[in-house]
Design a protein around this motif. Structure first.
Motif, PDB file in Angstrom:
ATOM      1  N   ALA A  30      43.415  86.866  38.196  1.00 30.58           N
ATOM      2  CA  ALA A  30      42.784  85.824  39.008  1.00 30.58           C
ATOM      3  C   ALA A  30      42.188  86.418  40.286  1.00 30.58           C
ATOM      4  N   ILE A  35      39.256  83.700  41.286  1.00 34.97           N
ATOM      5  CA  ILE A  35      39.682  82.328  40.997  1.00 34.97           C
ATOM      6  C   ILE A  35      41.172  82.226  41.313  1.00 34.97           C
ATOM      7  N   THR A  36      41.695  81.012  41.311  1.00 35.49           N
ATOM      8  CA  THR A  36      43.124  80.854  41.553  1.00 35.49           C
ATOM      9  C   THR A  36      43.912  81.117  40.276  1.00 35.49           C
ATOM     10  N   ASN A  38      46.281  79.301  39.263  1.00 33.04           N
ATOM     11  CA  ASN A  38      46.432  77.998  38.628  1.00 33.04           C
ATOM     12  C   ASN A  38      45.246  77.697  37.704  1.00 33.04           C
ATOM     13  N   TYR A  39      44.041  77.967  38.164  1.00 34.40           N
ATOM     14  CA  TYR A  39      42.845  77.752  37.346  1.00 34.40           C
ATOM     15  C   TYR A  39      42.871  78.654  36.115  1.00 34.40           C
ATOM     16  N   LYS A  42      45.204  77.276  33.576  1.00 31.89           N
ATOM     17  CA  LYS A  42      44.595  76.126  32.900  1.00 31.89           C
ATOM     18  C   LYS A  42      43.574  76.576  31.856  1.00 31.89           C
ATOM     19  N   LEU A  43      42.817  77.618  32.165  1.00 29.80           N
ATOM     20  CA  LEU A  43      41.879  78.154  31.183  1.00 29.80           C
ATOM     21  C   LEU A  43      42.631  78.691  29.969  1.00 29.80           C
ATOM     22  N   ARG A  48      41.397  73.556  30.907  1.00 27.66           N
ATOM     23  CA  ARG A  48      40.023  73.746  31.387  1.00 27.66           C
ATOM     24  C   ARG A  48      39.342  74.681  30.409  1.00 27.66           C
ATOM     25  N   MET A  51      33.620  77.792  32.753  1.00 26.26           N
ATOM     26  CA  MET A  51      33.571  78.665  33.936  1.00 26.26           C
ATOM     27  C   MET A  51      32.131  78.785  34.393  1.00 26.26           C
ATOM     28  N   HIS A  55      31.890  83.692  37.994  1.00 27.51           N
ATOM     29  CA  HIS A  55      33.293  83.932  37.660  1.00 27.51           C
ATOM     30  C   HIS A  55      33.441  84.412  36.224  1.00 27.51           C
TER      31      HIS A  55
END
Length: 81
Positions: A30, A35-36, A38-39, A42-43, A48, A51, A55
């Motif tokens: 990350a 990016i975080t 957490n994101y 999720k990916l 999620r 993108m 990114h």
């Protein structure tokens, strides 16, 4: 002239597999991508799936991957865990 897509639909399972094969922790990847964590989680879980180009390109570079490795195919729905 071809235009860059506004978002890329990624395969979270493939991202997770490439990350683990590279020996990277979620936070480490990350940070490299900008990016975080957490994101990224999720990916990887398929919560999620999209993108932004910058990114996505950073993710490809960090994982030494190509579009075939990381993009979802039209017939593969995101996996929900």
């Amino acid at each position: 002239m071809a235009q860059t897509p506004t978002t890329f639909e990624v395969d979270g399972t493939a991202i997770c597999t490439k990350r683990m094969n590279a020996g990277m922790e979620v936070q480490q990847l990350a940070d490299q991508v900008g990016i975080t964590a957490n994101y990224l989680r999720k990916l990887e879980r398929g919560v999620r799936t999209r993108m932004r180009p910058g990114h996505y390109q950073a993710l490809r570079a960090a994982l030494d991957a190509n579009d075939t490795d990381l993009l979802r195919t039209p017939h593969s729905p995101p996996e929900r865990k």
